[in-house]
Design an enzyme around this catalytic site. Structure first.
Site, mmCIF file in Angstrom:
data_model
loop_
_atom_site.group_PDB
_atom_site.id
_atom_site.type_symbol
_atom_site.label_atom_id
_atom_site.label_comp_id
_atom_site.label_asym_id
_atom_site.label_seq_id
_atom_site.Cartn_x
_atom_site.Cartn_y
_atom_site.Cartn_z
ATOM 1 C CB CYS A 38 39.484 18.867 46.721
ATOM 2 S SG CYS A 38 40.142 17.738 45.479
ATOM 3 C CB CYS A 79 27.670 27.527 44.665
ATOM 4 S SG CYS A 79 28.517 27.414 43.126
ATOM 5 C CB CYS A 105 41.839 21.660 39.569
ATOM 6 S SG CYS A 105 42.001 19.873 39.621
ATOM 7 C CB CYS A 153 38.381 23.546 41.056
ATOM 8 S SG CYS A 153 37.313 22.759 42.265
ATOM 9 C CB CYS A 203 25.483 17.096 42.141
ATOM 10 S SG CYS A 203 27.251 17.374 42.189
ATOM 11 C CD GLU A 215 28.713 24.665 47.847
ATOM 12 O OE1 GLU A 215 28.944 25.806 48.220
ATOM 13 O OE2 GLU A 215 28.861 24.298 46.666
HETATM 14 N N1 SAH Z 1 37.137 15.877 41.884
HETATM 15 C C1 SAH Z 1 36.326 15.341 40.871
HETATM 16 C C2 SAH Z 1 34.854 15.593 41.093
HETATM 17 C C3 SAH Z 1 34.462 16.912 41.650
HETATM 18 S S1 SAH Z 1 34.722 18.294 40.575
HETATM 19 C C4 SAH Z 1 36.762 15.847 39.511
HETATM 20 O O1 SAH Z 1 37.602 16.744 39.462
HETATM 21 O O2 SAH Z 1 36.299 15.305 38.516
HETATM 22 C C5 SAH Z 1 33.400 18.013 39.404
HETATM 23 C C6 SAH Z 1 33.616 18.644 38.058
HETATM 24 O O3 SAH Z 1 33.563 20.068 38.126
HETATM 25 C C7 SAH Z 1 34.941 18.292 37.432
HETATM 26 O O4 SAH Z 1 34.755 17.938 36.075
HETATM 27 C C8 SAH Z 1 35.691 19.585 37.575
HETATM 28 O O5 SAH Z 1 36.754 19.665 36.671
HETATM 29 C C9 SAH Z 1 34.583 20.587 37.330
HETATM 30 N N2 SAH Z 1 34.892 21.964 37.728
HETATM 31 C C10 SAH Z 1 35.561 22.393 38.798
HETATM 32 N N3 SAH Z 1 35.659 23.740 38.805
HETATM 33 C C11 SAH Z 1 35.010 24.156 37.689
HETATM 34 C C12 SAH Z 1 34.773 25.439 37.111
HETATM 35 N N4 SAH Z 1 35.242 26.557 37.675
HETATM 36 N N5 SAH Z 1 34.075 25.499 35.963
HETATM 37 C C13 SAH Z 1 33.604 24.374 35.367
HETATM 38 N N6 SAH Z 1 33.807 23.135 35.865
HETATM 39 C C14 SAH Z 1 34.525 23.033 37.010
HETATM 40 FE FE1 SF4 Z 2 39.384 18.602 43.466
HETATM 41 FE FE2 SF4 Z 2 40.197 19.329 41.031
HETATM 42 FE FE3 SF4 Z 2 37.841 18.032 41.346
HETATM 43 FE FE4 SF4 Z 2 38.160 20.563 42.202
HETATM 44 S S1 SF4 Z 2 38.226 19.849 40.075
HETATM 45 S S2 SF4 Z 2 37.190 18.925 43.290
HETATM 46 S S3 SF4 Z 2 40.303 20.563 42.911
HETATM 47 S S4 SF4 Z 2 39.923 17.270 41.765
#
Ligand code: SAH
Ligand code: SF4
Length: 346
Positions: free
Chosen positions: A112, A333, A116, A119, A105, A92
């Site tokens: 991944c 999404c 987390c 996420c 973006c 995406e």
């Molecule tokens: N992997 C990288 C970049 C992709 S995620 C990272 O983790 O930084 C991009 C951003 O979206 C990160 O700050 C992540 O913590 C945030 N993110 C992921 N899931 C989310 C959610 N459910 N609500 C708000 N932010 C979220």
């Molecule tokens: Fe990967 Fe965590 Fe970033 Fe989601 S928030 S893309 S699981 S590193």
């Protein structure tokens, strides 16, 4: 011989390659002009002879992305793209419109590994790293689809860019190159969950890009619960690496903090966070967490977020609450959602 990924090459690499293959050098510039425009095949290069196109097809391949689906926000015009990859995978990207122009973006991996808990991408199986060409293509397809020039890029889509370090770095060099999309490093952000060894490597590149660190918790106990990577590199390790990054590059770090109701949004958490960040050249972005199907997390109330923000500001930490773009298309999404903005703080 394996075909070369032409869109991941710099102009000088292409020139050298053409010379090695006894193809006139000026051809490389012609081909590169087409690549810059975002074409997907040699057949679209109308000023290259048919015979030459056949020669090139035997040496190079285009790793492109194709638009599979598009969701347009009726509220603010934010557009979410689902792109298909050559091997059947999907990623995406999001187009956002600001006062200053257009921001895209992009995704850096298919899935991944970091897991987390809040996420959606982290719940997906990791499939593979994206090539630099596939990262570039996301921007080009969006530019061509909307007939616009993108002026900012954030690496905040699916995947962890520092877990795909070499390709992400090559992408950064290609996208900022005058021969390429020519988007200045100062207009690019890379977001990481805290892959500390790679933060040090990146710092040594002394690029002017903004490093965003997804912190989401002020102490290890809390962060261990929501971000498994914290068991490998603790908050202390991250902060040390961030100081090094800021000192080496002169760039302010952006810390992302997703506000989760009842988990990390207490006043004491804000106080702890301000003590942690004291003296670091940084900025904090508070983001209401986006609920996903796979977890029970809810976003903090607007009041709670406001209070948290005030505590940080009162304690000398530069903080903003991130504006939500495309709220009506978030629901559908995979994981790209309200976060993302590089707006006011830069
Ligand atoms: N992997 C990288 C970049 C992709 S995620 C990272 O983790 O930084 C991009 C951003 O979206 C990160 O700050 C992540 O913590 C945030 N993110 C992921 N899931 C989310 C959610 N459910 N609500 C708000 N932010 C979220
Ligand atoms: Fe990967 Fe965590 Fe970033 Fe989601 S928030 S893309 S699981 S590193």
């Amino acid at each position: 011989m394996a075909l070369k990924d032409i869109k991941s090459m710099t102009l000088s690499e292409l020139c050298a390659d053409f010379t090695d293959n006894s193809i006139e050098k000026y051809r490389a510039k012609q081909v590169y002009e087409w690549i810059k425009k975002g074409v997907s095949s040699f057949d679209e290069m109308t000023n290259i002879s048919l015979t030459m196109r056949e020669v090139l097809k035997r040496k190079y391949i285009f790793y492109d992305v194709q638009i599979e689906k598009k969701l347009v926000s009726r509220k603010d015009g934010t557009v979410k793209y689902l792109f298909g990859l050559f091997d059947g995978g999907f990623i995406e990207s999001v187009l956002m419109k600001y006062k200053y122009g257009y921001c895209v973006c992009i995704s850096t991996q298919v899935g991944c590994k970091m897991g987390c808990v809040f996420c959606a991408t982290g719940k997906d199986r990791f499939l593979r790293n994206l090539y630099p060409s596939e990262m570039i293509s996301q921007i080009q397809k969006i530019q061509n689809d909307n007939n616009i020039k993108v002026s900012r890029v954030v690496m905040m889509g699916m995947g962890e860019p520092l877990d795909n370090y070499d390709n992400s770095l090559r992408f950064l060099k290609l996208v900022s190159s005058e021969d390429g999309l020519n988007i200045g490093m100062r207009h690019i952000s890379l977001s990481t969950c805290g892959v500390v060894d790679k933060i040090y490597l990146l710092a040594r590149e002394k690029l002017q890009l903004t490093l965003s660190v997804s912190l989401h918790a002020p102490n290890d106990e809390l962060r261990n619960k929501i971000m498994p990577i914290n068991r490998k590199w603790s908050i202390g390790d991250i902060i040390k690496a961030c100081r090094y990054y800021a000192e080496n590059t002169g760039r302010r770090i952006s810390f992302e903090y997703a506000m989760i109701d009842g988990l990390n949004d207490k006043k004491e958490n804000a106080l702890e966070l301000s003590r942690l960040l004291k003296g670091i050249l940084c900025h904090v972005n508070l983001i209401p967490v986006n609920s996903i199907d796979e977890s029970s997390f809810k976003k903090s109330t607007t009041n709670k977020i406001r209070e948290f923000c005030d505590v940080l500001i009162d304690n000398g930490v530069n903080t903003t609450i991130r504006r939500t773009l495309g709220p009506d298309i978030n629901a559908s999404c995979g994981q790209l959602r309200q976060r993302i903005m590089v707006e006011k703080e830069q």
